[in-house]
Design an enzyme around this catalytic site. Structure first.
Site, PDB file in Angstrom:
ATOM      1  N   CYS A   1     100.602 -73.160 -42.005  1.00  0.00           N
ATOM      2  CA  CYS A   1      99.952 -71.966 -41.788  1.00  0.00           C
ATOM      3  C   CYS A   1      98.359 -72.129 -41.885  1.00  0.00           C
ATOM      4  O   CYS A   1      97.589 -71.336 -41.557  1.00  0.00           O
ATOM      5  CB  CYS A   1     100.689 -70.731 -42.819  1.00  0.00           C
ATOM      6  SG  CYS A   1     100.420 -71.516 -44.517  1.00  0.00           S
TER       7      CYS A   1
ATOM      8  N   HIS B   1     100.810 -69.200 -48.881  1.00  0.00           N
ATOM      9  CA  HIS B   1     100.465 -68.911 -47.166  1.00  0.00           C
ATOM     10  C   HIS B   1      99.114 -68.292 -46.894  1.00  0.00           C
ATOM     11  O   HIS B   1      98.375 -67.747 -47.882  1.00  0.00           O
ATOM     12  CB  HIS B   1     101.382 -67.566 -47.013  1.00  0.00           C
ATOM     13  CG  HIS B   1     101.670 -67.268 -45.791  1.00  0.00           C
ATOM     14  ND1 HIS B   1     101.999 -68.237 -44.655  1.00  0.00           N
ATOM     15  CD2 HIS B   1     101.546 -66.080 -45.130  1.00  0.00           C
ATOM     16  CE1 HIS B   1     101.894 -67.620 -43.447  1.00  0.00           C
ATOM     17  NE2 HIS B   1     101.568 -66.275 -43.755  1.00  0.00           N
TER      18      HIS B   1
END
Length: 401
Positions: free
Chosen positions: A100, A321
């Site tokens: 990510c 994330h």
């Protein structure tokens, strides 16, 4: 003049200059488009050579800490593929967790091209609904910027698969079917880099290995030695546990240097006995910014070089994330009136997002102190690390907890 393509190399052609030259007859000039492609205006000079086992080993050590490690399936299947949802046509879709950090950094750079490359588009949401051709072009320009920045604005390297092994894996090296096939294409002119990326953008957009190719390309554009020297600790790596991107890899993509921290400049710690520990941070104002949930919890402090970037686009680091927050108003960061009340758009490529998320941030009001049992969305905590106490309206969207 014959020139090798990116596949089908012979061993004796491994190191030579690609010169792609468009030749026109008088008879065909009538058919030529009035606005010729960049590649017709000059020779494209790209030096190409095959990867060898020693470089592949160094790459794996830098990425994973061992040449016996390989890219996970999550990395192998990930390219920079765009969403088909009409409101999110600008968005790159993440298939599974892991890369990510790379995806969010590229997403932010694509948004920079989409929103701010044309100054007339500042306050118009139509720029977020690009044609397929335009968003692909913006992806090419975004990748060019990432690689050129990593190469110190003097050079860049693009790694592309050839479809066959360029060396025989031996010794302490575990083959993964990707690194062994790479041909490394070097450019020393920015214009050459853009044209070459435009000609090969399908390798990154459609893949299948787009994310890995960019990661290898940005490391080699910076050089393995310089990347390792950027680290606080020489044994650091760019991909951490569970296949997550480390802060070093994200910083390399955003700023061109793989430093370990998000504060400004350098901090020297005196650890006694005359030993000085140097912690390296961000050395100049970044094009793209970063906001971190870790700052809300007092684990780190993001410096103004990342918190107030040149463009109002931020990576959001929420635990492990990364996602993206952005504003269409270029002068948000320079005009206090704009900064009183404004809209931020949020995009998370992994969240199966199916609609636009628009948050209205009001800095003229102060958010009441939360009661302990109140559930505050982590994204709001991140936003308030920059706009302290601001009131945030989700405009009807269900807040993300």
């Amino acid at each position: 003049r014959k020139s090798p393509t990116s596949t089908g190399y012979k061993e004796d052609q491994m190191k030579e200059v690609l010169e792609l030259v468009d030749v026109e007859d008088e008879e065909t000039t009538g058919e030529v488009n009035k606005t010729p492609d960049l590649s017709t205006l000059y020779m494209l000079q790209i030096v190409s050579k095959a990867i060898d086992i020693s470089l592949a080993k160094e790459l794996k050590n830098l990425l994973f800490g061992s040449s016996l490690c390989c890219f996970s399936e999550e990395w192998k299947i990930q390219s920079f593929t765009f969403s088909n949802i009409p409101q999110l046509k600008y968005g790159i879709v993440q298939k599974k967790g892991g890369p990510c950090g790379v995806l969010a950094a590229v997403q932010a750079c694509v948004l920079q091209q989409l929103i701010f490359a044309d100054s007339n588009r500042n306050r118009d949401t139509r720029c977020l609904q690009p044609s397929e051709a335009h968003r692909t072009k913006c992806l090419s320009l975004a990748l060019a910027d990432v690689l050129w920045r990593a190469g110190g604005h003097e050079k860049a390297l693009v790694a592309l698969p050839s479809g066959r092994q360029q060396f025989t894996p031996t010794g302490k090296y575990k083959a993964d079917g990707i690194l062994e096939t790479l041909i490394l294409h070097s450019a020393t002119r920015y214009e050459d880099l853009i044209v070459f990326l435009q000609q090969n953008i399908h390798q990154f957009e459609i893949g299948p290995y787009g994310c890995i190719l960019l990661t290898v390309s940005v490391i080699l554009s910076r050089s393995i030695n310089l990347v390792r020297n950027d680290f606080d600790v020489l044994t650091n790596r760019l991909i951490g546990s569970h296949g997550y991107c480390t802060q070093e890899l994200v910083n390399l993509l955003l700023t061109g240097k793989a430093v370990s921290n998000v504060f400004n400049n350098v901090i020297e710690l005196d650890s006694g006995n005359g030993n000085i520990t140097i912690l390296k941070g961000i050395t100049s104002r970044s094009d793209i910014g970063l906001l971190s949930l870790f700052e809300h919890y007092d684990v780190c402090q993001v410096g103004c070089y990342l918190k107030t970037p040149k463009y109002p686009i931020w990576l959001v680091c929420s635990e492990s994330h990364f996602s993206v927050l952005f504003c269409l108003e270029k002068d948000l960061l320079s005009d206090w009136k704009t900064g009183r009340r404004f809209d931020l758009y949020y995009y998370d490529g992994l969240a199966n997002q199916d609609e636009e998320i628009r948050l209205t941030v009001d800095t003229t009001q102060v958010c009441p102190e939360n009661k302990e049992n109140d559930l505050t969305p982590p994204l709001e905590h991140c936003i308030r690390t920059k706009w302290q106490g601001a009131v945030i309206d989700w405009n009807g969207t269900e807040p993300i907890l």
